[in-house]
Enzyme design. Structure first.
Site, short mmCIF file in Angstrom:
data_model
loop_
_atom_site.label_atom_id
_atom_site.label_comp_id
_atom_site.label_asym_id
_atom_site.label_seq_id
_atom_site.Cartn_x
_atom_site.Cartn_y
_atom_site.Cartn_z
N CYS A 137 0.59 -1.21 -0.08
CA CYS A 137 -0.12 0.13 -0.05
C CYS A 137 0.83 1.38 -0.03
CB CYS A 137 -1.05 -0.12 1.13
SG CYS A 137 -2.15 1.47 1.38
N CYS B 179 0.22 4.89 7.05
CA CYS B 179 -0.44 4.81 8.26
C CYS B 179 0.57 3.92 9.12
CB CYS B 179 -1.66 3.82 8.22
SG CYS B 179 -2.84 4.63 6.67
N CYS C 254 0.23 0.35 10.33
CA CYS C 254 0.04 -0.64 9.26
C CYS C 254 0.85 -1.62 8.93
CB CYS C 254 -1.01 -0.18 8.19
SG CYS C 254 -1.69 -1.39 7.16
N CYS D 16 -16.29 -9.87 5.28
CA CYS D 16 -15.94 -8.32 5.25
C CYS D 16 -14.55 -8.55 4.25
CB CYS D 16 -15.54 -7.70 6.58
SG CYS D 16 -14.74 -5.91 6.01
N CYS E 57 -19.44 -6.57 3.52
CA CYS E 57 -18.99 -5.62 3.85
C CYS E 57 -17.47 -5.45 3.08
CB CYS E 57 -18.43 -5.38 5.67
SG CYS E 57 -17.45 -4.11 5.95
N CYS F 76 -19.78 1.75 8.50
CA CYS F 76 -18.89 1.05 9.54
C CYS F 76 -17.68 1.95 9.70
CB CYS F 76 -18.46 -0.36 9.31
SG CYS F 76 -17.12 -1.16 10.26
N ARG G 22 -18.01 -2.77 17.87
CA ARG G 22 -17.48 -3.98 17.47
C ARG G 22 -16.00 -4.00 18.25
NH1 ARG G 22 -17.96 -7.74 13.32
NH2 ARG G 22 -19.25 -6.13 12.41
N1 SAM Z 1 -6.75 0.42 3.24
C1 SAM Z 1 -8.05 0.54 3.62
C2 SAM Z 1 -8.07 1.63 4.68
O1 SAM Z 1 -7.15 1.92 5.15
O2 SAM Z 1 -9.29 2.04 4.86
C3 SAM Z 1 -8.61 -0.91 4.14
C4 SAM Z 1 -7.83 -1.67 5.08
S1 SAM Z 1 -7.17 -1.13 6.77
C5 SAM Z 1 -5.98 -2.21 6.92
C6 SAM Z 1 -8.64 -1.09 7.84
C7 SAM Z 1 -8.45 -0.64 9.04
O3 SAM Z 1 -7.62 -1.57 9.60
C8 SAM Z 1 -7.63 0.78 9.37
O4 SAM Z 1 -8.30 1.67 8.87
C9 SAM Z 1 -7.32 0.56 10.81
O5 SAM Z 1 -8.14 1.28 11.61
C10 SAM Z 1 -7.16 -0.87 10.91
N2 SAM Z 1 -5.86 -1.47 11.43
C11 SAM Z 1 -4.75 -1.41 10.24
N3 SAM Z 1 -3.68 -2.12 11.14
C12 SAM Z 1 -3.97 -2.04 12.39
C13 SAM Z 1 -3.30 -2.66 13.54
N4 SAM Z 1 -1.97 -2.91 13.37
N5 SAM Z 1 -3.80 -2.52 14.60
C14 SAM Z 1 -5.07 -2.03 14.76
N6 SAM Z 1 -5.95 -1.70 13.86
C15 SAM Z 1 -5.57 -1.84 12.57
C1 DTB Z 2 -11.40 -2.72 11.39
O1 DTB Z 2 -11.66 -1.62 12.00
N1 DTB Z 2 -10.49 -3.54 11.91
C2 DTB Z 2 -10.19 -4.55 10.81
C3 DTB Z 2 -11.26 -4.40 9.83
N2 DTB Z 2 -11.92 -2.86 10.36
C4 DTB Z 2 -10.82 -4.16 8.57
C5 DTB Z 2 -8.76 -4.70 10.26
C6 DTB Z 2 -7.76 -4.84 11.61
C7 DTB Z 2 -6.54 -4.99 10.85
C8 DTB Z 2 -5.36 -5.57 11.91
C9 DTB Z 2 -4.19 -5.63 11.13
C10 DTB Z 2 -4.16 -6.77 10.42
O2 DTB Z 2 -4.36 -7.89 10.65
O3 DTB Z 2 -3.32 -6.46 9.16
FE1 SF4 Z 3 -2.92 1.25 3.23
FE2 SF4 Z 3 -2.88 -0.07 5.83
FE3 SF4 Z 3 -3.28 2.56 5.46
FE4 SF4 Z 3 -5.07 0.99 4.72
S1 SF4 Z 3 -4.33 1.09 6.80
S2 SF4 Z 3 -4.61 2.77 3.55
S3 SF4 Z 3 -4.00 -0.71 3.95
S4 SF4 Z 3 -1.48 1.60 4.85
#
Ligand code: SAM
Ligand code: DTB
Ligand code: SF4
Length: 337
Positions: A68, A72, A75, A112, A143, A203, A279
């Site tokens: 990506c 963030c 992430c 989802c 979702c 959501c 959730r």
């Molecule tokens: N790329 C898209 C976005 O950012 O909306 C969808 C996937 S993103 C991984 C979905 C959500 O997962 C993020 O907005 C964040 O709130 C959550 N998330 C990602 N990494 C995480 C982590 N290490 N711990 C907790 N939540 C996480």
């Molecule tokens: C949300 O709020 N949490 C989920 C879902 N929406 C997409 C994602 C959590 C991701 C945690 C890190 C991972 O497994 O990569």
């Molecule tokens: Fe990309 Fe992760 Fe940020 Fe979603 S949360 S936009 S997958 S870097």
């Protein structure tokens, strides 16, 4: 009971014309309550709107993993961090259907699909549309979380039958720039407006445990609760620290948030958004079951179910089924079931 509290298509998220319903001071005062008083208030609100022993279960699948372009700080899928997550091609519809069938067989009612995109390109969206149609064909709620949407894309997802779009605001506006710099929180709000205007269920939630203060957690809850209308589904994630991400390294891998503070965050979400599904999201694998039980007491009534979130672990199905049995919880039926 999993019924949206508003009629989609008639309202917009921003900016609210009426005075905000919650102030940061008010929600900070909820956070500051003695724990037992906060639990009592949250449980009272919860029982006014929901079966207190029913918990909805969604299974996640990463349909496009890694690579990506965003930054963030939490992430593992951001290309710029070295986390060991490989960049994979988008899955085929057959792979997605097989995973959804398995989730359904295990008792999930919603599926989802998550993609590590800043936002979907049109050819990607066409594939996701086929996935949504196929998963709906199994009788599951759908979702998707695909990043930011451009004009017209939310309508395409709606027309495919997408029930919910997940798009988190992650943290309070004043802290957001310390976590993400490649987009603004207003960009997120704009996508949420598109989703709402297309008539899909929203959501939207956030992450705690990123080094924020209690007041910042209160401000996150206020930002969500003052959306007009507030989201139908509110995921509260506890940061999963992944080595190689800025936030994985910041706390030397040690869990930094008092888990009772996480429970308080759930309670404040329940009190301020009485009809939303709250959730208990990322972070359950590391969370003692006694804390999870307190989260359900505080008003959490949905979970991610299945051994993986997107790239990180989640309790396996047997462990969750045993937890439900210990707590006398039952699965919430799908809408219309
Ligand atoms: N790329 C898209 C976005 O950012 O909306 C969808 C996937 S993103 C991984 C979905 C959500 O997962 C993020 O907005 C964040 O709130 C959550 N998330 C990602 N990494 C995480 C982590 N290490 N711990 C907790 N939540 C996480
Ligand atoms: C949300 O709020 N949490 C989920 C879902 N929406 C997409 C994602 C959590 C991701 C945690 C890190 C991972 O497994 O990569
Ligand atoms: Fe990309 Fe992760 Fe940020 Fe979603 S949360 S936009 S997958 S870097």
């Amino acid at each position: 009971m999993d019924t949206p509290h508003t009629t989609p298509n008639t309202t917009s998220l921003a900016p609210p014309t009426a005075a905000p319903r919650w102030t940061v001071d008010q929600v900070a005062a909820l956070f500051d309550l003695p724990f037992n008083d906060l639990m009592y208030r949250a449980q009272t609100v919860h029982r006014e709107h929901f079966d207190p022993n029913a918990v909805q279960r969604s299974t996640l699948l990463s349909i496009k993993t890694g690579g990506c372009p965003e930054d963030c700080g939490y992430c593992p899928q951001a290309a710029r961090y070295h986390t060991g997550v490989d960049n994979e091609d988008i899955l085929s519809v057959e792979q997605v259907v097989a995973a959804a069938q398995c989730a359904k067989d295990n008792g999930a009612t919603r599926f989802c699909m998550g993609a590590a995109w800043r936002g979907p390109k049109q050819r990607d969206l066409d594939k996701v549309v086929d996935m949504i149609t196929a998963v709906r064909g199994l009788g599951m709620e759908t979702c998707a979380t695909l990043g930011m949407l451009k004009d017209g894309q939310a309508e395409q997802l709606r027309d495919a039958g997408l029930d919910y779009y997940n798009h988190n605001i992650d943290t309070a506006p004043e802290f957001y720039g310390q976590i993400v710099t490649t987009r603004t929180q207003q960009d997120r709000m704009d996508t949420l407006s598109r989703v709402r205007e297309a008539g899909m269920h929203v959501c939207c939630g956030g992450i705690v445990g990123m080094g924020e203060t209690r007041r910042t957690r209160a401000a996150l809850i206020v930002q969500l609760a003052n959306m007009d209308p507030y989201p139908e589904s509110v995921p509260i994630n506890n940061l999963v620290q992944v080595e190689g991400t800025p936030l994985g390294d910041r706390f030397n891998g040690a869990g930094q948030l008092d888990l009772l503070e996480f429970v308080r965050t759930i309670a404040c979400a329940r009190i301020t958004m009485p009809k939303a599904m709250v959730r208990l999201s990322a972070g359950r694998q590391e969370m003692p079951e006694g804390i999870q039980a307190l989260c359900f007491l505080a008003g959490a009534n949905s979970i991610f179910y299945g051994e993986k979130l997107l790239t990180t672990g989640n309790p396996d199905v047997e462990r969750d089924q045993a937890l439900f049995a210990r707590l006398g919880l039952h699965a919430m039926a799908a809408k219309g079931a």
